[in-house]
Design a protein around this motif. Sequence first.
Motif, PDB file in Angstrom:
ATOM      1  N   UNK A  18       0.834  -1.204   0.000  1.00 33.03           N
ATOM      2  CA  UNK A  18       0.000   0.000   0.000  1.00 33.03           C
ATOM      3  C   UNK A  18       0.868   1.253   0.000  1.00 33.03           C
ATOM      4  N   UNK A  19       1.932   1.249   0.784  1.00 29.33           N
ATOM      5  CA  UNK A  19       2.816   2.411   0.839  1.00 29.33           C
ATOM      6  C   UNK A  19       3.522   2.622  -0.498  1.00 29.33           C
ATOM      7  N   UNK A  20       4.019   1.548  -1.104  1.00 33.77           N
ATOM      8  CA  UNK A  20       4.683   1.669  -2.401  1.00 33.77           C
ATOM      9  C   UNK A  20       3.724   2.197  -3.469  1.00 33.77           C
ATOM     10  N   UNK A  21       2.500   1.683  -3.479  1.00 35.42           N
ATOM     11  CA  UNK A  21       1.508   2.159  -4.450  1.00 35.42           C
ATOM     12  C   UNK A  21       1.199   3.628  -4.236  1.00 35.42           C
ATOM     13  N   UNK A  22       1.108   4.048  -2.979  1.00 35.86           N
ATOM     14  CA  UNK A  22       0.823   5.456  -2.683  1.00 35.86           C
ATOM     15  C   UNK A  22       1.950   6.352  -3.183  1.00 35.86           C
ATOM     16  N   UNK A  23       3.174   5.932  -2.977  1.00 35.80           N
ATOM     17  CA  UNK A  23       4.318   6.736  -3.413  1.00 35.80           C
ATOM     18  C   UNK A  23       4.399   6.780  -4.933  1.00 35.80           C
ATOM     19  N   UNK A  24       4.112   5.658  -5.582  1.00 35.33           N
ATOM     20  CA  UNK A  24       4.117   5.628  -7.046  1.00 35.33           C
ATOM     21  C   UNK A  24       3.123   6.653  -7.611  1.00 35.33           C
ATOM     22  N   UNK A  25       2.027   6.877  -6.903  1.00 38.92           N
ATOM     23  CA  UNK A  25       0.998   7.801  -7.366  1.00 38.92           C
ATOM     24  C   UNK A  25       1.357   9.270  -7.243  1.00 38.92           C
ATOM     25  N   UNK A  26       2.458   9.589  -6.582  1.00 38.53           N
ATOM     26  CA  UNK A  26       2.875  10.985  -6.445  1.00 38.53           C
ATOM     27  C   UNK A  26       3.545  11.462  -7.724  1.00 38.53           C
ATOM     28  N   UNK A  27       3.530  12.776  -7.939  1.00 42.28           N
ATOM     29  CA  UNK A  27       4.255  13.279  -9.103  1.00 42.28           C
ATOM     30  C   UNK A  27       5.754  13.336  -8.770  1.00 42.28           C
ATOM     31  N   UNK A  28       6.567  13.530  -9.785  1.00 43.50           N
ATOM     32  CA  UNK A  28       8.021  13.452  -9.621  1.00 43.50           C
ATOM     33  C   UNK A  28       8.553  14.471  -8.623  1.00 43.50           C
ATOM     34  N   UNK A  29       8.001  15.669  -8.632  1.00 41.59           N
ATOM     35  CA  UNK A  29       8.483  16.705  -7.707  1.00 41.59           C
ATOM     36  C   UNK A  29       8.183  16.314  -6.265  1.00 41.59           C
ATOM     37  N   UNK A  30       6.977  15.793  -6.021  1.00 42.72           N
ATOM     38  CA  UNK A  30       6.617  15.353  -4.667  1.00 42.72           C
ATOM     39  C   UNK A  30       7.536  14.209  -4.214  1.00 42.72           C
ATOM     40  N   UNK A  31       7.768  13.250  -5.103  1.00 43.28           N
ATOM     41  CA  UNK A  31       8.662  12.133  -4.771  1.00 43.28           C
ATOM     42  C   UNK A  31      10.061  12.645  -4.430  1.00 43.28           C
ATOM     43  N   UNK A  32      10.554  13.577  -5.223  1.00 46.45           N
ATOM     44  CA  UNK A  32      11.889  14.116  -5.009  1.00 46.45           C
ATOM     45  C   UNK A  32      11.984  14.832  -3.663  1.00 46.45           C
ATOM     46  N   UNK A  33      10.993  15.624  -3.329  1.00 45.15           N
ATOM     47  CA  UNK A  33      10.998  16.342  -2.055  1.00 45.15           C
ATOM     48  C   UNK A  33      10.991  15.358  -0.896  1.00 45.15           C
ATOM     49  N   UNK A  34      10.138  14.343  -0.956  1.00 50.84           N
ATOM     50  CA  UNK A  34      10.100  13.354   0.126  1.00 50.84           C
ATOM     51  C   UNK A  34      11.413  12.578   0.226  1.00 50.84           C
TER      52      UNK A  34
END
Length: 82
Positions: A18-34
């Motif tokens: 569930x966590x991996x799927x949630x992160x995959x759903x973020x846009x690239x900028x959000x992923x990069x910031x996290x």
Amino acid sequence: MDQICDNNDDRNRLDEIALKEAIIGLDDREKNILKLRFFRGKTQVQVVQEIGISQAQVSQLEKGAIVKIKKHYDKAASISVG
């Protein structure tokens, strides 16, 4: 041979999925910031310097990404329980 199934192991696997799927759903900028904030341990000010947006934008994007992850995770958890 019979195997003993540990419900905690199953739950942990579902949580991880569930966590991996949630992160995959973020846009690239959000992923990069996290990634920069939580995996590389950078402060918001350091993230600002690295990606070139304001501290307020970093804060808003970080908060928004966490809210998205939580909503996705909560939805997945309710499906797996129900």
